[in-house]
Design an enzyme around this catalytic site. Structure first.
Site, PDB file in Angstrom:
ATOM      1  N   SER A  46       0.945  -1.147  -0.065  1.00  0.00           N
ATOM      2  CA  SER A  46       0.034   0.104  -0.038  1.00  0.00           C
ATOM      3  C   SER A  46       0.956   1.198   0.106  1.00  0.00           C
ATOM      4  O   SER A  46       1.707   1.314   0.913  1.00  0.00           O
ATOM      5  CB  SER A  46      -0.865   0.060   1.157  1.00  0.00           C
ATOM      6  OG  SER A  46      -1.836   1.163   1.231  1.00  0.00           O
ATOM      7  N   GLU A  47       0.644   2.126  -0.931  1.00  0.00           N
ATOM      8  CA  GLU A  47       1.845   3.412  -1.146  1.00  0.00           C
ATOM      9  C   GLU A  47       1.814   4.198   0.090  1.00  0.00           C
ATOM     10  O   GLU A  47       2.838   5.046  -0.149  1.00  0.00           O
ATOM     11  CB  GLU A  47       1.129   3.948  -2.434  1.00  0.00           C
ATOM     12  CG  GLU A  47      -0.338   4.851  -2.134  1.00  0.00           C
ATOM     13  CD  GLU A  47      -0.601   5.313  -3.473  1.00  0.00           C
ATOM     14  OE1 GLU A  47      -0.984   6.697  -3.291  1.00  0.00           O
ATOM     15  OE2 GLU A  47      -0.829   4.657  -4.362  1.00  0.00           O
ATOM     16  N   ASN A  48       0.870   4.171   0.997  1.00  0.00           N
ATOM     17  CA  ASN A  48       1.024   4.969   2.206  1.00  0.00           C
ATOM     18  C   ASN A  48       2.181   4.390   3.269  1.00  0.00           C
ATOM     19  O   ASN A  48       2.447   4.915   4.128  1.00  0.00           O
ATOM     20  CB  ASN A  48      -0.248   5.200   3.063  1.00  0.00           C
ATOM     21  CG  ASN A  48      -0.771   3.769   3.481  1.00  0.00           C
ATOM     22  OD1 ASN A  48      -0.879   3.036   2.440  1.00  0.00           O
ATOM     23  ND2 ASN A  48      -1.588   3.944   4.463  1.00  0.00           N
ATOM     24  N   SER A  88       8.209   4.102   0.513  1.00  0.00           N
ATOM     25  CA  SER A  88       7.297   3.505  -0.265  1.00  0.00           C
ATOM     26  C   SER A  88       7.395   4.024  -1.800  1.00  0.00           C
ATOM     27  O   SER A  88       7.418   2.964  -2.749  1.00  0.00           O
ATOM     28  CB  SER A  88       5.911   3.810   0.147  1.00  0.00           C
ATOM     29  OG  SER A  88       4.871   3.020  -0.539  1.00  0.00           O
TER      30      SER A  88
END
Length: 219
Positions: A46-48, A88
């Site tokens: 997840s990009e967070n 990320s």
């Protein structure tokens, strides 16, 4: 009969391969985490800043501090790592993601994608989509085949501002699985009960249909 959101996610999950690092976008793509096939190991990103995302939590598992990029609560798989958003995106931009799954407003026959802005609509910005479509090795788009007015979203040329150029490999819609190559959509599978004629009618871009097109299965 058109596929549900869950069925689209199940079909996407069948494209996963053992050892993949996979980024799941907001919406239908996040559901893929619930349908990872038995016998393979993948690391969902997840990009967070979460690598090793698990399925959605049960009521007993909910942790308000553990969220995905869509601000939904998620679980962490064994071996998961949590890091900053900067790290990320370094992973994404560095080409370390094997597969990205994301939604779109439009996709065209040359693999271009428009996924972040509709004219005259208030939007929060493009998020990380532009980085994801530029950095991933393989990209699958999930979407409805047509908009609420019945107009095709699989086009000769995107009309909305582009997110990425020539980057989409496959599209899984509520009607079909299609591969994009050589400037055309190639029909690989159709949703159970959906006819080839309906898919042709709802695809504005160049569509190649070769032989009998099988119905999708989910196992």
């Amino acid at each position: 009969m058109a596929l549900s959101r869950e069925q689209i996610a199940k079909r996407v999950a069948m494209e996963l391969q053992d050892g993949y690092y996979v980024n799941l976008g907001i919406g239908i793509p996040t559901l893929v985490a619930n349908y990872v096939p038995d016998g393979i190991e993948v690391m969902l990103q997840s990009e967070n800043g979460l690598l090793g995302m698990g399925p959605y939590p049960s009521a007993e598992q909910v942790d308000a501090d553990m969220i995905n990029a869509g601000k939904e609560t998620v679980t962490a798989a064994t071996g998961a790592a949590i890091f900053s958003s900067a790290e990320s995106f370094a992973m994404i931009r560095g080409g370390h993601v094997d597969l990205t799954v994301l939604g779109a407003f439009e996709v065209d026959q040359n693999g271009n994608i428009a996924s972040w802005m509709i004219p005259k609509k208030l939007v929060k910005g493009m998020g990380g989509a532009m980085d994801l479509v530029a950095g991933a090795k393989n990209i699958i788009c999930t979407m409805t085949h047509a908009n609420k007015h019945g107009e095709s979203k699989l086009l000769t040329e995107c009309s909305l501002p582009l997110t990425g150029v020539g980057c989409i490999n496959k599209v899984i819609t509520d009607l079909a699985l299609l591969e994009i190559k050589d400037g055309a959509f190639h029909l690989l599978e159709r949703a159970p009960g959906v006819s080839v004629d309906e898919i042709i009618a709802k695809t504005q871009g160049k569509l190649i249909v070769s032989g009998d097109v099988p119905e999708m299965t989910f196992s």
